[in-house]
Design a protein around this motif. Structure first.
Motif, PDB file in Angstrom:
ATOM      1  N   LEU A  78       1.122  14.836 -34.081  1.00 13.46           N
ATOM      2  CA  LEU A  78      -0.086  15.639 -33.893  1.00 13.46           C
ATOM      3  C   LEU A  78       0.070  17.034 -34.499  1.00 13.46           C
ATOM      4  CD1 LEU A  78      -0.966  14.681 -30.209  1.00 13.46           C
ATOM      5  CD2 LEU A  78      -2.205  13.999 -32.260  1.00 13.46           C
ATOM      6  N   MET A  79       1.217  17.670 -34.299  1.00 16.94           N
ATOM      7  CA  MET A  79       1.416  19.038 -34.793  1.00 16.94           C
ATOM      8  C   MET A  79       1.520  19.082 -36.309  1.00 16.94           C
ATOM      9  SD  MET A  79       3.966  20.770 -31.938  1.00 16.94           S
ATOM     10  CE  MET A  79       4.178  22.251 -32.944  1.00 16.94           C
ATOM     11  N   ALA A  80       1.902  17.965 -36.942  1.00 14.12           N
ATOM     12  CA  ALA A  80       2.002  17.947 -38.404  1.00 14.12           C
ATOM     13  C   ALA A  80       0.635  17.997 -39.068  1.00 14.12           C
ATOM     14  CB  ALA A  80       2.754  16.699 -38.862  1.00 14.12           C
ATOM     15  N   SER A  81      -0.432  17.704 -38.311  1.00 14.18           N
ATOM     16  CA  SER A  81      -1.807  17.756 -38.842  1.00 14.18           C
ATOM     17  C   SER A  81      -2.665  18.566 -37.873  1.00 14.18           C
ATOM     18  CB  SER A  81      -2.375  16.344 -39.008  1.00 14.18           C
ATOM     19  OG  SER A  81      -1.592  15.587 -39.907  1.00 14.18           O
ATOM     20  N   PRO A  82      -2.443  19.881 -37.800  1.00 17.36           N
ATOM     21  CA  PRO A  82      -3.124  20.705 -36.804  1.00 17.36           C
ATOM     22  C   PRO A  82      -4.642  20.624 -36.907  1.00 17.36           C
ATOM     23  CG  PRO A  82      -2.093  22.058 -38.507  1.00 17.36           C
ATOM     24  CD  PRO A  82      -1.574  20.674 -38.681  1.00 17.36           C
ATOM     25  N   GLY A  83      -5.269  20.429 -35.753  1.00 11.13           N
ATOM     26  CA  GLY A  83      -6.722  20.368 -35.697  1.00 11.13           C
ATOM     27  C   GLY A  83      -7.310  18.992 -35.959  1.00 11.13           C
ATOM     28  N   ARG A  84      -6.534  18.102 -36.564  1.00 12.20           N
ATOM     29  CA  ARG A  84      -7.047  16.756 -36.841  1.00 12.20           C
ATOM     30  C   ARG A  84      -7.016  15.916 -35.577  1.00 12.20           C
ATOM     31  NH1 ARG A  84      -4.719  12.237 -41.147  1.00 12.20           N
ATOM     32  NH2 ARG A  84      -6.085  10.543 -40.455  1.00 12.20           N
ATOM     33  N   VAL A  85      -8.095  15.207 -35.300  1.00 16.88           N
ATOM     34  CA  VAL A  85      -8.193  14.373 -34.103  1.00 16.88           C
ATOM     35  C   VAL A  85      -7.764  12.948 -34.441  1.00 16.88           C
ATOM     36  CG1 VAL A  85      -9.704  13.500 -32.291  1.00 16.88           C
ATOM     37  CG2 VAL A  85     -10.089  15.787 -33.239  1.00 16.88           C
ATOM     38  N   PHE A  86      -6.839  12.428 -33.644  1.00 22.31           N
ATOM     39  CA  PHE A  86      -6.358  11.058 -33.807  1.00 22.31           C
ATOM     40  C   PHE A  86      -6.787  10.225 -32.612  1.00 22.31           C
ATOM     41  CE2 PHE A  86      -3.436  13.586 -36.318  1.00 22.31           C
ATOM     42  CZ  PHE A  86      -3.291  12.833 -37.483  1.00 22.31           C
ATOM     43  N   SER A  87      -7.315   9.050 -32.874  1.00 15.85           N
ATOM     44  CA  SER A  87      -7.682   8.144 -31.782  1.00 15.85           C
ATOM     45  C   SER A  87      -6.425   7.543 -31.160  1.00 15.85           C
ATOM     46  CB  SER A  87      -8.573   7.011 -32.305  1.00 15.85           C
ATOM     47  OG  SER A  87      -7.831   6.150 -33.160  1.00 15.85           O
ATOM     48  N   ARG A  88      -6.569   6.959 -29.994  1.00 16.19           N
ATOM     49  CA  ARG A  88      -5.441   6.277 -29.362  1.00 16.19           C
ATOM     50  C   ARG A  88      -4.921   5.167 -30.267  1.00 16.19           C
ATOM     51  NH1 ARG A  88      -9.002   7.635 -25.430  1.00 16.19           N
ATOM     52  NH2 ARG A  88      -8.192   8.632 -23.518  1.00 16.19           N
ATOM     53  N   PRO A 119       1.186  25.530 -19.706  1.00 13.07           N
ATOM     54  CA  PRO A 119      -0.232  25.841 -19.929  1.00 13.07           C
ATOM     55  C   PRO A 119      -0.581  26.278 -21.343  1.00 13.07           C
ATOM     56  CG  PRO A 119       0.829  27.549 -18.614  1.00 13.07           C
ATOM     57  CD  PRO A 119       1.798  26.416 -18.697  1.00 13.07           C
ATOM     58  N   GLY A 120       0.404  26.760 -22.107  1.00 17.92           N
ATOM     59  CA  GLY A 120       0.107  27.195 -23.474  1.00 17.92           C
ATOM     60  C   GLY A 120       0.227  26.095 -24.500  1.00 17.92           C
ATOM     61  N   ASN A 121       0.347  24.847 -24.047  1.00 20.93           N
ATOM     62  CA  ASN A 121       0.559  23.749 -25.002  1.00 20.93           C
ATOM     63  C   ASN A 121      -0.640  23.572 -25.925  1.00 20.93           C
ATOM     64  OD1 ASN A 121      -1.131  21.124 -24.313  1.00 20.93           O
ATOM     65  ND2 ASN A 121      -0.585  22.074 -22.354  1.00 20.93           N
ATOM     66  N   PRO A 122      -0.406  23.057 -27.145  1.00 20.58           N
ATOM     67  CA  PRO A 122      -1.482  22.962 -28.132  1.00 20.58           C
ATOM     68  C   PRO A 122      -2.311  21.682 -28.048  1.00 20.58           C
ATOM     69  CG  PRO A 122       0.570  22.281 -29.140  1.00 20.58           C
ATOM     70  CD  PRO A 122       0.910  22.692 -27.732  1.00 20.58           C
ATOM     71  N   LEU A 123      -2.022  20.803 -27.109  1.00 22.49           N
ATOM     72  CA  LEU A 123      -2.675  19.498 -27.076  1.00 22.49           C
ATOM     73  C   LEU A 123      -4.101  19.596 -26.536  1.00 22.49           C
ATOM     74  CD1 LEU A 123       0.328  17.430 -25.712  1.00 22.49           C
ATOM     75  CD2 LEU A 123      -0.457  17.618 -28.081  1.00 22.49           C
ATOM     76  N   ARG A 124      -4.996  18.927 -27.227  1.00 22.76           N
ATOM     77  CA  ARG A 124      -6.408  18.940 -26.851  1.00 22.76           C
ATOM     78  C   ARG A 124      -6.942  17.511 -26.774  1.00 22.76           C
ATOM     79  NH1 ARG A 124      -4.621  22.835 -25.887  1.00 22.76           N
ATOM     80  NH2 ARG A 124      -5.017  24.956 -26.629  1.00 22.76           N
ATOM     81  N   THR A 125      -7.822  17.287 -25.800  1.00 24.49           N
ATOM     82  CA  THR A 125      -8.503  16.000 -25.663  1.00 24.49           C
ATOM     83  C   THR A 125      -9.900  16.119 -26.236  1.00 24.49           C
ATOM     84  OG1 THR A 125      -7.289  15.486 -23.632  1.00 24.49           O
ATOM     85  CG2 THR A 125      -9.311  14.243 -24.045  1.00 24.49           C
ATOM     86  N   ARG A 126     -10.234  15.234 -27.161  1.00 21.87           N
ATOM     87  CA  ARG A 126     -11.596  15.180 -27.693  1.00 21.87           C
ATOM     88  C   ARG A 126     -12.264  13.969 -27.057  1.00 21.87           C
ATOM     89  NH1 ARG A 126     -10.973  20.282 -29.264  1.00 21.87           N
ATOM     90  NH2 ARG A 126      -9.363  20.509 -30.854  1.00 21.87           N
ATOM     91  N   ARG A 127     -13.118  14.220 -26.090  1.00 25.33           N
ATOM     92  CA  ARG A 127     -13.710  13.147 -25.293  1.00 25.33           C
ATOM     93  C   ARG A 127     -14.357  12.081 -26.173  1.00 25.33           C
ATOM     94  NH1 ARG A 127     -13.678  13.885 -20.002  1.00 25.33           N
ATOM     95  NH2 ARG A 127     -13.341  15.977 -19.147  1.00 25.33           N
ATOM     96  N   GLY A 128     -13.995  10.849 -25.873  1.00 24.70           N
ATOM     97  CA  GLY A 128     -14.565   9.722 -26.597  1.00 24.70           C
ATOM     98  C   GLY A 128     -13.963   9.516 -27.973  1.00 24.70           C
ATOM     99  N   VAL A 129     -13.025  10.401 -28.372  1.00 23.05           N
ATOM    100  CA  VAL A 129     -12.440  10.291 -29.715  1.00 23.05           C
ATOM    101  C   VAL A 129     -10.929  10.116 -29.644  1.00 23.05           C
ATOM    102  CG1 VAL A 129     -12.235  11.352 -31.995  1.00 23.05           C
ATOM    103  CG2 VAL A 129     -14.294  11.730 -30.617  1.00 23.05           C
TER     104      VAL A 129
END
Length: 236
Positions: free
Chosen positions: A175-185, A217-227
């Motif tokens: 995930l960190m190698a492609s910052p901002g890119r959303v990957f599905s499960r 709490p400062g972790n960079p992980l984000r959940t994109r709902r439904g994605v």
């Protein structure tokens, strides 16, 4: 289980410890892993497995959950408590999501439910040991307080080392190698786990939850709902 058809190859990939009390199952696993180039040692009890892990320092452990003395989940708990992060593949006859989730939360790297193909076990083991294969490399990765070194396979938050399992490291690095890119499960399962069993998406969720807990709490992980999931370049 399938029956082996060829002689074993000389071990070259390191030693795998099988902790399994059903001798016939352990023998089939041993033969297939030997054919794949692994050295193999078998223990039939949880305590024996704990003792041998410390003494033999295997590259991975194939760990049955239903052992006669200390069950596999407790073996994993004790290993992680002493900061031993040897990769673990759980093997269980219990088709129970609770067991699977508990094992992953304790730091197991994968799990398989009996009966299963020994060829699949070899494939899963190679994937666990693949480490950084398939993970884009861009030198040291940074996002907010998190620093990741894919070559050294080390992680830190604000300069303080953080212990990650092999699978947790691979998910975070991908995930960190492609910052901002959303990957599905499904994309993460394919890229990191090397499998196309998309019904196992809950496995991804568990690893993300564990990473968030360890990174704080400062972790960079984000959940994109439904994605799916992404890692923000700046963290939060």
């Amino acid at each position: 289980m399938e029956q082996p058809t060829a002689a074993s190859a000389p071990p070259s990939r390191g030693l795998v410890l099988i902790v399994e009390d059903e001798r016939a199952i352990a023998d089939v696993q041993r033969i297939y892993l030997s054919r794949a180039g692994f050295g193999v040692h078998v223990e039939t009890t949880g305590q024996g497995g704990l003792d041998r892990i410390r003494g033999l320092r295997p590259v991975a452990v194939v760990l049955d959950v239903g052992l006669p003395d200390i069950d596999g989940i407790e073996v994993c708990r004790r290993l992680r408590a002493r900061n031993d992060w040897t990769p673990i593949i759980f093997v269980t006859a219990r088709d129970d999501e609770v067991d699977m989730l508990l094992g992953l939360e304790l730091g197991a790297d994968d799990y398989m439910t009996k009966p299963f193909s020994p060829r699949e076990l070899v494939t899963r083991l190679k994937t666990v040991l693949r480490r950084s294969d398939g993970i884009p490399r861009r030198g040291v990765l940074r996002a907010g307080p998190v620093t990741l070194d894919p070559e050294a396979r080390t992680a830190a938050v604000d300069g303080s080392p953080v212990e990650l399992t092999a699978r947790e490291f691979d998910v975070l690095a991908y995930l960190m190698a492609s910052p901002g890119r959303v990957f599905s499960r499904e994309q993460l399962l394919s890229a990191v786990w090397g499998q196309a069993d998309y019904s196992a998406g809950r496995t991804v969720d568990v690893h993300i939850a564990q990473l968030r807990s360890k990174l704080g709490p400062g972790n960079p992980l984000r959940t994109r709902r439904g994605v799916g999931y992404s890692a923000d370049a700046e963290g939060s």
